[in-house]
Design a protein around this motif. Structure first.
Motif, PDB file in Angstrom:
ATOM      1  N   VAL A  83       0.849  -1.185   0.000  1.00  8.74           N
ATOM      2  CA  VAL A  83       0.000   0.000   0.000  1.00  8.74           C
ATOM      3  C   VAL A  83       0.884   1.234   0.000  1.00  8.74           C
ATOM      4  O   VAL A  83       1.895   1.284   0.704  1.00  8.74           O
ATOM      5  N   ALA A  84       0.510   2.237  -0.802  1.00 12.28           N
ATOM      6  CA  ALA A  84       1.203   3.524  -0.819  1.00 12.28           C
ATOM      7  C   ALA A  84       0.202   4.599  -0.423  1.00 12.28           C
ATOM      8  O   ALA A  84      -0.930   4.609  -0.896  1.00 12.28           O
ATOM      9  N   VAL A  85       0.626   5.507   0.455  1.00 10.04           N
ATOM     10  CA  VAL A  85      -0.224   6.599   0.906  1.00 10.04           C
ATOM     11  C   VAL A  85       0.459   7.916   0.553  1.00 10.04           C
ATOM     12  O   VAL A  85       1.626   8.119   0.888  1.00 10.04           O
ATOM     13  N   SER A  86      -0.272   8.820  -0.143  1.00  8.75           N
ATOM     14  CA  SER A  86       0.285  10.152  -0.417  1.00  8.75           C
ATOM     15  C   SER A  86       0.303  10.910   0.905  1.00  8.75           C
ATOM     16  O   SER A  86      -0.702  10.959   1.607  1.00  8.75           O
ATOM     17  N   SER A  87       1.455  11.477   1.252  1.00  4.42           N
ATOM     18  CA  SER A  87       1.617  12.032   2.588  1.00  4.42           C
ATOM     19  C   SER A  87       2.301  13.395   2.575  1.00  4.42           C
ATOM     20  O   SER A  87       3.129  13.677   1.708  1.00  4.42           O
ATOM     21  N   THR A  88       1.958  14.199   3.585  1.00  2.00           N
ATOM     22  CA  THR A  88       2.615  15.506   3.764  1.00  2.00           C
ATOM     23  C   THR A  88       3.942  15.362   4.485  1.00  2.00           C
ATOM     24  O   THR A  88       4.736  16.297   4.504  1.00  2.00           O
ATOM     25  N   GLY A  89       4.193  14.206   5.091  1.00  2.52           N
ATOM     26  CA  GLY A  89       5.426  13.989   5.846  1.00  2.52           C
ATOM     27  C   GLY A  89       5.899  12.554   5.757  1.00  2.52           C
ATOM     28  O   GLY A  89       5.375  11.753   4.974  1.00  2.52           O
ATOM     29  N   LYS A  90       6.876  12.222   6.617  1.00  6.36           N
ATOM     30  CA  LYS A  90       7.547  10.929   6.543  1.00  6.36           C
ATOM     31  C   LYS A  90       7.052   9.891   7.558  1.00  6.36           C
ATOM     32  O   LYS A  90       7.606   8.807   7.632  1.00  6.36           O
ATOM     33  N   ILE A 111      -3.799  15.537  -0.078  1.00  5.38           N
ATOM     34  CA  ILE A 111      -4.941  15.421  -0.988  1.00  5.38           C
ATOM     35  C   ILE A 111      -4.506  15.326  -2.447  1.00  5.38           C
ATOM     36  O   ILE A 111      -5.310  15.033  -3.309  1.00  5.38           O
ATOM     37  N   ARG A 112      -3.217  15.562  -2.726  1.00 10.89           N
ATOM     38  CA  ARG A 112      -2.725  15.561  -4.108  1.00 10.89           C
ATOM     39  C   ARG A 112      -1.816  14.351  -4.341  1.00 10.89           C
ATOM     40  O   ARG A 112      -0.692  14.327  -3.869  1.00 10.89           O
ATOM     41  N   PHE A 113      -2.273  13.382  -5.082  1.00 12.00           N
ATOM     42  CA  PHE A 113      -1.433  12.231  -5.404  1.00 12.00           C
ATOM     43  C   PHE A 113      -0.192  12.669  -6.178  1.00 12.00           C
ATOM     44  O   PHE A 113       0.929  12.313  -5.826  1.00 12.00           O
ATOM     45  N   SER A 114      -0.388  13.452  -7.219  1.00 11.63           N
ATOM     46  CA  SER A 114       0.710  13.805  -8.121  1.00 11.63           C
ATOM     47  C   SER A 114       1.743  14.729  -7.489  1.00 11.63           C
ATOM     48  O   SER A 114       2.919  14.642  -7.809  1.00 11.63           O
ATOM     49  N   GLN A 115       1.315  15.611  -6.616  1.00 11.44           N
ATOM     50  CA  GLN A 115       2.208  16.640  -6.073  1.00 11.44           C
ATOM     51  C   GLN A 115       2.542  16.465  -4.593  1.00 11.44           C
ATOM     52  O   GLN A 115       3.185  17.338  -4.006  1.00 11.44           O
ATOM     53  N   CYS A 116       2.153  15.367  -3.983  1.00 10.25           N
ATOM     54  CA  CYS A 116       2.474  15.181  -2.560  1.00 10.25           C
ATOM     55  C   CYS A 116       3.991  15.116  -2.387  1.00 10.25           C
ATOM     56  O   CYS A 116       4.705  14.647  -3.274  1.00 10.25           O
ATOM     57  N   PRO A 117       4.509  15.597  -1.259  1.00 16.30           N
ATOM     58  CA  PRO A 117       5.963  15.550  -1.077  1.00 16.30           C
ATOM     59  C   PRO A 117       6.516  14.136  -0.840  1.00 16.30           C
ATOM     60  O   PRO A 117       7.647  13.836  -1.225  1.00 16.30           O
ATOM     61  N   GLY A 170      -4.056  -8.061   7.837  1.00 19.26           N
ATOM     62  CA  GLY A 170      -4.595  -6.901   8.532  1.00 19.26           C
ATOM     63  C   GLY A 170      -3.627  -6.177   9.442  1.00 19.26           C
ATOM     64  O   GLY A 170      -4.014  -5.272  10.168  1.00 19.26           O
ATOM     65  N   LYS A 171      -2.360  -6.550   9.396  1.00 19.61           N
ATOM     66  CA  LYS A 171      -1.340  -5.923  10.246  1.00 19.61           C
ATOM     67  C   LYS A 171      -0.231  -5.332   9.378  1.00 19.61           C
ATOM     68  O   LYS A 171       0.170  -5.928   8.380  1.00 19.61           O
ATOM     69  N   ILE A 172       0.280  -4.176   9.788  1.00 17.98           N
ATOM     70  CA  ILE A 172       1.400  -3.559   9.081  1.00 17.98           C
ATOM     71  C   ILE A 172       2.669  -4.287   9.487  1.00 17.98           C
ATOM     72  O   ILE A 172       3.032  -4.324  10.659  1.00 17.98           O
ATOM     73  N   LYS A 173       3.326  -4.894   8.500  1.00 24.26           N
ATOM     74  CA  LYS A 173       4.549  -5.655   8.764  1.00 24.26           C
ATOM     75  C   LYS A 173       5.798  -4.811   8.548  1.00 24.26           C
ATOM     76  O   LYS A 173       6.823  -5.039   9.188  1.00 24.26           O
ATOM     77  N   GLU A 174       5.722  -3.857   7.625  1.00 24.24           N
ATOM     78  CA  GLU A 174       6.892  -3.039   7.305  1.00 24.24           C
ATOM     79  C   GLU A 174       6.416  -1.710   6.743  1.00 24.24           C
ATOM     80  O   GLU A 174       5.383  -1.633   6.079  1.00 24.24           O
ATOM     81  N   SER A 175       7.168  -0.651   7.032  1.00 26.26           N
ATOM     82  CA  SER A 175       6.832   0.655   6.446  1.00 26.26           C
ATOM     83  C   SER A 175       8.117   1.391   6.081  1.00 26.26           C
ATOM     84  O   SER A 175       9.168   1.178   6.683  1.00 26.26           O
ATOM     85  N   SER A 176       8.007   2.241   5.070  1.00 22.73           N
ATOM     86  CA  SER A 176       9.126   3.074   4.643  1.00 22.73           C
ATOM     87  C   SER A 176       8.547   4.291   3.940  1.00 22.73           C
ATOM     88  O   SER A 176       7.336   4.352   3.688  1.00 22.73           O
ATOM     89  N   TRP A 177       9.358   5.258   3.643  1.00 18.19           N
ATOM     90  CA  TRP A 177       8.891   6.441   2.929  1.00 18.19           C
ATOM     91  C   TRP A 177       9.862   6.750   1.803  1.00 18.19           C
ATOM     92  O   TRP A 177      11.017   6.323   1.819  1.00 18.19           O
ATOM     93  N   VAL A 178       9.362   7.493   0.828  1.00 17.24           N
ATOM     94  CA  VAL A 178      10.190   7.911  -0.301  1.00 17.24           C
ATOM     95  C   VAL A 178       9.681   9.267  -0.770  1.00 17.24           C
ATOM     96  O   VAL A 178       8.491   9.566  -0.658  1.00 17.24           O
ATOM     97  N   LYS A 179      10.597  10.087  -1.262  1.00 13.45           N
ATOM     98  CA  LYS A 179      10.191  11.363  -1.850  1.00 13.45           C
ATOM     99  C   LYS A 179       9.470  11.090  -3.161  1.00 13.45           C
ATOM    100  O   LYS A 179       9.856  10.204  -3.919  1.00 13.45           O
ATOM    101  N   ASN A 180       8.446  11.877  -3.421  1.00 13.15           N
ATOM    102  CA  ASN A 180       7.679  11.740  -4.659  1.00 13.15           C
ATOM    103  C   ASN A 180       8.477  12.363  -5.805  1.00 13.15           C
ATOM    104  O   ASN A 180       8.776  13.549  -5.769  1.00 13.15           O
ATOM    105  N   PRO A 181       8.798  11.589  -6.843  1.00 14.21           N
ATOM    106  CA  PRO A 181       9.540  12.155  -7.975  1.00 14.21           C
ATOM    107  C   PRO A 181       8.725  13.171  -8.771  1.00 14.21           C
ATOM    108  O   PRO A 181       9.284  13.956  -9.534  1.00 14.21           O
ATOM    109  N   GLY A 182       7.405  13.193  -8.565  1.00 17.43           N
ATOM    110  CA  GLY A 182       6.543  14.132  -9.274  1.00 17.43           C
ATOM    111  C   GLY A 182       6.373  15.459  -8.551  1.00 17.43           C
ATOM    112  O   GLY A 182       5.907  16.434  -9.135  1.00 17.43           O
TER     113      GLY A 182
END
Length: 141
Positions: free
Chosen positions: A28-35, A43-49, A59-71
């Motif tokens: 799962v990927a979530v557009s996010s304002t932070g890390k 609210i912006r998929f294309s322009q989220c940071p 039903g359980k989160i096993k791993e999480s990470s973040w990445v900067k949006n190239p868009g």
């Protein structure tokens, strides 16, 4: 797959938690304002940071990470850049506030489902796991 379990639940007269019945890991990927999970869903998929990536199993989160949006910050091509990242990361589901047609079409071609989420990332993911998020569907003919 969600629809199948939902329909079976309706037929049996009870709600089935489809995550508990599935062995595979969902990306799962979530557009996010932070890390972090406490950041707001952007609210912006294309322009989220940032995008927060989650591996969910039973039903359980096993791993999480973040990445900067190239868009982020692109005047042209932001949607395709973000959508292509989802394909490279083998994402199954995107949670975002909104998405423009160009990015949506690419995600649909990649077989990635899109859901509308608002509030904190952690809250949106919890609602997704509970089957309480609205799926975004657009006509793309």
């Amino acid at each position: 797959m969600v629809l199948i379990y939902w329909r079976v639940g309706e037929i049996l007269g009870k709600r089935i938690n489809w995550f508990e019945d599935i062995i595979c890991v969902m990306r799962v990927a979530v557009s996010s304002t932070g890390k972090t999970m406490e950041s707001e869903v952007d609210i912006r998929f294309s322009q989220c940071p940032y995008f927060i990536f989650l591996d969910i199993e039973k039903g359980k989160i096993k791993e999480s990470s973040w990445v900067k949006n190239p868009g982020a910050g692109l005047l042209v091509g932001a949607g395709p850049a973000a959508a292509e990242l989802m394909g490279r990361e083998k994402i199954d589901v995107v949670i975002t506030g909104s998405i423009l047609d160009e990015a949506y079409i690419i995600l649909k071609q990649l077989g990635i489902k899109v859901y509308r989420g608002l509030g904190k990332v952690s809250e949106a993911v919890e609602k997704f796991i509970d089957g309480k998020l609205e799926r975004i569907e657009k006509k793309t003919e």
